[in-house]
Design a protein around this motif. Structure first.
Motif, PDB file in Angstrom:
ATOM      1  N   GLN A 231       6.458  -5.057  -2.781  1.00 52.63           N
ATOM      2  CA  GLN A 231       5.642  -5.930  -3.628  1.00 52.63           C
ATOM      3  C   GLN A 231       4.860  -6.924  -2.767  1.00 52.63           C
ATOM      4  O   GLN A 231       3.670  -7.173  -3.016  1.00 52.63           O
ATOM      5  CB  GLN A 231       6.537  -6.685  -4.606  1.00 52.63           C
ATOM      6  CG  GLN A 231       7.186  -5.817  -5.671  1.00 52.63           C
ATOM      7  CD  GLN A 231       8.147  -6.607  -6.531  1.00 52.63           C
ATOM      8  OE1 GLN A 231       7.919  -7.782  -6.820  1.00 52.63           O
ATOM      9  NE2 GLN A 231       9.246  -5.980  -6.924  1.00 52.63           N
ATOM     10  N   ALA A 232       5.530  -7.497  -1.761  1.00 51.28           N
ATOM     11  CA  ALA A 232       4.863  -8.465  -0.889  1.00 51.28           C
ATOM     12  C   ALA A 232       3.714  -7.810  -0.130  1.00 51.28           C
ATOM     13  O   ALA A 232       2.617  -8.371  -0.014  1.00 51.28           O
ATOM     14  CB  ALA A 232       5.869  -9.064   0.092  1.00 51.28           C
ATOM     15  N   SER A 233       3.961  -6.616   0.395  1.00 53.23           N
ATOM     16  CA  SER A 233       2.910  -5.907   1.123  1.00 53.23           C
ATOM     17  C   SER A 233       1.747  -5.571   0.197  1.00 53.23           C
ATOM     18  O   SER A 233       0.576  -5.779   0.547  1.00 53.23           O
ATOM     19  CB  SER A 233       3.480  -4.623   1.734  1.00 53.23           C
ATOM     20  OG  SER A 233       2.466  -3.863   2.367  1.00 53.23           O
ATOM     21  N   ASP A 234       2.058  -5.082  -1.005  1.00 54.36           N
ATOM     22  CA  ASP A 234       1.004  -4.754  -1.963  1.00 54.36           C
ATOM     23  C   ASP A 234       0.218  -5.993  -2.362  1.00 54.36           C
ATOM     24  O   ASP A 234      -0.955  -5.904  -2.755  1.00 54.36           O
ATOM     25  CB  ASP A 234       1.607  -4.100  -3.202  1.00 54.36           C
ATOM     26  CG  ASP A 234       2.131  -2.698  -2.927  1.00 54.36           C
ATOM     27  OD1 ASP A 234       1.724  -2.106  -1.907  1.00 54.36           O
ATOM     28  OD2 ASP A 234       2.965  -2.207  -3.712  1.00 54.36           O
ATOM     29  N   ASN A 235       0.857  -7.161  -2.247  1.00 49.07           N
ATOM     30  CA  ASN A 235       0.173  -8.424  -2.540  1.00 49.07           C
ATOM     31  C   ASN A 235      -0.547  -8.986  -1.317  1.00 49.07           C
ATOM     32  O   ASN A 235      -1.034 -10.119  -1.347  1.00 49.07           O
ATOM     33  CB  ASN A 235       1.166  -9.454  -3.073  1.00 49.07           C
ATOM     34  CG  ASN A 235       1.569  -9.173  -4.511  1.00 49.07           C
ATOM     35  OD1 ASN A 235       0.809  -8.584  -5.265  1.00 49.07           O
ATOM     36  ND2 ASN A 235       2.759  -9.588  -4.902  1.00 49.07           N
ATOM     37  N   GLY A 236      -0.582  -8.198  -0.234  1.00 47.84           N
ATOM     38  CA  GLY A 236      -1.379  -8.574   0.924  1.00 47.84           C
ATOM     39  C   GLY A 236      -0.645  -9.221   2.071  1.00 47.84           C
ATOM     40  O   GLY A 236      -1.277  -9.680   3.027  1.00 47.84           O
ATOM     41  N   ASN A 237       0.693  -9.246   2.036  1.00 51.73           N
ATOM     42  CA  ASN A 237       1.444  -9.904   3.107  1.00 51.73           C
ATOM     43  C   ASN A 237       1.626  -8.946   4.282  1.00 51.73           C
ATOM     44  O   ASN A 237       2.348  -7.949   4.182  1.00 51.73           O
ATOM     45  CB  ASN A 237       2.801 -10.377   2.577  1.00 51.73           C
ATOM     46  CG  ASN A 237       3.541 -11.231   3.587  1.00 51.73           C
ATOM     47  OD1 ASN A 237       4.049 -10.732   4.571  1.00 51.73           O
ATOM     48  ND2 ASN A 237       3.591 -12.524   3.324  1.00 51.73           N
TER      49      ASN A 237
ATOM     50  N   HIS B 165       1.489   0.691   3.871  1.00 51.45           N
ATOM     51  CA  HIS B 165       2.028  -0.482   4.558  1.00 51.45           C
ATOM     52  C   HIS B 165       1.693  -0.445   6.047  1.00 51.45           C
ATOM     53  O   HIS B 165       1.370  -1.473   6.644  1.00 51.45           O
ATOM     54  CB  HIS B 165       3.533  -0.559   4.329  1.00 51.45           C
ATOM     55  CG  HIS B 165       3.904  -0.468   2.879  1.00 51.45           C
ATOM     56  ND1 HIS B 165       3.525  -1.415   1.957  1.00 51.45           N
ATOM     57  CD2 HIS B 165       4.595   0.472   2.193  1.00 51.45           C
ATOM     58  CE1 HIS B 165       3.981  -1.063   0.756  1.00 51.45           C
ATOM     59  NE2 HIS B 165       4.624   0.076   0.871  1.00 51.45           N
ATOM     60  N   VAL B 166       1.766   0.752   6.628  1.00 52.25           N
ATOM     61  CA  VAL B 166       1.375   0.898   8.039  1.00 52.25           C
ATOM     62  C   VAL B 166      -0.099   0.523   8.203  1.00 52.25           C
ATOM     63  O   VAL B 166      -0.470  -0.229   9.114  1.00 52.25           O
ATOM     64  CB  VAL B 166       1.630   2.340   8.521  1.00 52.25           C
ATOM     65  CG1 VAL B 166       1.067   2.543   9.925  1.00 52.25           C
ATOM     66  CG2 VAL B 166       3.115   2.662   8.510  1.00 52.25           C
TER      67      VAL B 166
END
Length: 482
Positions: free
Chosen positions: A285-291, A320-321
């Motif tokens: 979720q964090a990655s999808d939110n740009g983190n 994510h990569v």
């Protein structure tokens, strides 16, 4: 000197409902009033303290009366300093006669507890963010950075409204004191004595910790009772983790990253439970939110179980990569290059893209990325994209350091010479590669498979045949042979 410091940790402000916003504003007003009053040593500020805080000052009174040197060492530095101040300034009889709220008023009046006075030129700290957790609220002193929360005081809602939990800042203040001690170069005892002398205005009669370590009253029964009323100094961290979880639930990417990482690692069991599946979900979720930190961590974590590195897993990893690579994370750049080389995760195999990302990885400081680029250009299996000339130009830097090359890197040099038709050099370097790899530490199964391939390439070079990569790297990783 103030017993006061901020804790590091981070976040952005989520949208909140009207009722919650009203509570947040109420908490902020309590803090602003406390900060203003205490900065002027106004004892009315004590009226804004929670019941737990008054009990905490009662503990400090009892510690000043009865705590042994061993017990004192267990008390965080900020509270220990207050105990020393009480022992220095009060007789046993006078101290014993003080109720907890009177102890608090005494410390505020002397300027030993509270916010820095305004005449120091420092602005009073305000709350940039408040997270409300039912009857509890957690404040932040500053807007978040990219890597840190700026958590501050806790508040509790009592019958007469929100109250400040003084004890919630003790761990932060103590850490600040400990940092000052470590940086002073003069030792904890001497620095505390200097601080006490200044706070007591006692240059003519400076206090000595050797004396202040002794209890005002030697009573074994009451020392034992002190252990039974010992404050829960870790409670503030449980509150802060709860606030971070609430923020994560509200969609804050950094909170999702922090909580997810803690859930995966399980290294804070007193504050947050270990749950790898839930942690990975939060990182996604964090990655999808740009983190980008979450993206990088997630990409690396997804390699943790290579036996599960199937096509579905690679498709899960790829966004994510890519996100981490595009955010400038060096290892992710090289990883994305491998995805392009293998056409993994739904990508079309593309050696040019692979080499471009590997080159960026080298520019970002990944030393083995040069080897990856050379291998890509020398052995590229995509028709029309192989470029032996580029491989030969790039490999010269590796050749200049041939004595430091690993067996795998020597294998790359050999493949480059073979791609350029120089089979004598290819045979020489391949023999060196086999000898070097045989002596290197490596998993037995992976060594056997790698040596078999190296010997097959050597046999091909002896027959005047160059080499094009004929295996799937991710399949080899999954099988444990890479």
């Amino acid at each position: 000197m103030r017993v006061w410091v901020l804790l590091a940790a981070l976040i952005a402000s989520p949208a909140v409902a009207g009722d919650e916003l009203a509570e947040m504003n109420a908490v902020s007003r309590v803090w602003d009033r406390y900060a203003n009053l205490s900065s002027h040593a106004d004892t009315v500020s004590v009226d804004l303290l929670a019941a737990s805080s008054l009990a905490h000052f009662g503990f400090l009174r009892d510690a000043a009366l009865y705590a042994s040197p061993e017990q004192l060492r267990r008390i965080p530095a900020a509270d220990r300093l207050l105990v020393y101040l009480l022992r220095s300034s009060q007789s046993a009889a006078a101290l014993q006669a003080l109720e907890p709220d009177a102890v608090a008023r005494l410390l505020v009046q002397r300027g030993w507890v509270g916010v820095n006075r305004q005449e120091t030129g420092q602005p009073l700290p305000t709350l940039a963010q408040v997270t409300v957790l039912d009857e509890l609220a957690v404040g932040e002193f500053a807007t978040p950075t990219e890597t840190q929360f700026q958590f501050g005081p806790d508040f509790v809602k009592q019958e007469d409204g929100w109250k400040f939990r003084y004890e919630s800042l003790v761990p932060d203040a103590s850490e600040g004191i400990e940092q000052a001690i470590r940086g002073s170069g003069i030792g904890s005892t001497r620095l505390l004595e200097i601080s006490l002398t200044r706070m007591l205005d006692a240059e003519d009669n400076p206090p000595a910790l050797a004396i202040l370590d002794r209890p005002l009253r030697d009573d074994a029964t009451l020392r034992l009772r002190l252990n039974e009323t010992w404050p829960d100094y870790g409670l503030v961290y449980r509150h802060r983790y709860a606030a971070a979880r609430r923020k994560a639930e509200a969609g804050d990417s950094f909170s999702q990253y922090v909580v997810g990482l803690l859930m995966i690692n399980g290294d804070q069991p007193d504050y947050i439970e270990q749950d790898e599946a839930a942690g990975i979900a939060l990182l996604e979720q964090a990655s999808d939110n740009g983190n980008a930190d979450a993206a990088e961590t997630l990409a690396t974590n997804l390699f943790a179980e290579p036996s599960q590195l199937d096509d579905a897993r690679l498709r899960q990893m790829l966004p994510h990569v890519r996100r981490a690579a595009e955010a400038g994370r060096a290892e992710a750049m090289v990883m994305l290059g491998l995805f392009y080389l293998e056409g993994a995760g739904g990508l079309t195999a593309d050696c040019r893209q692979a080499a471009a990302w590997q080159a960026r990885g080298e520019e970002a400081g990944i030393t083995h990325a040069r080897n990856e680029q050379v291998w890509t250009w020398a052995t590229c299996p995509v028709p029309g994209q192989r470029d032996p000339g580029k491989a030969l130009a790039l490999v010269q830097h590796m050749i200049a350091q041939r004595d430091q090359l690993t067996g795998g890197e020597l294998d790359t040099v050999a493949a480059t010479f073979a791609a350029n038709g120089d089979f004598a050099q290819a045979i020489d370097y391949q023999q060196q590669a086999i000898a070097k790899l045989s002596a290197e530490r490596m998993e037995k199964k992976a060594r056997a498979v790698t040596l078999k391939r190296m010997r097959a390439r050597l046999a091909g070079y002896r027959r005047g045949r160059d080499y094009v990569q004929d295996y799937d790297t991710f399949a080899e990783i999954r099988a444990g042979t890479y």
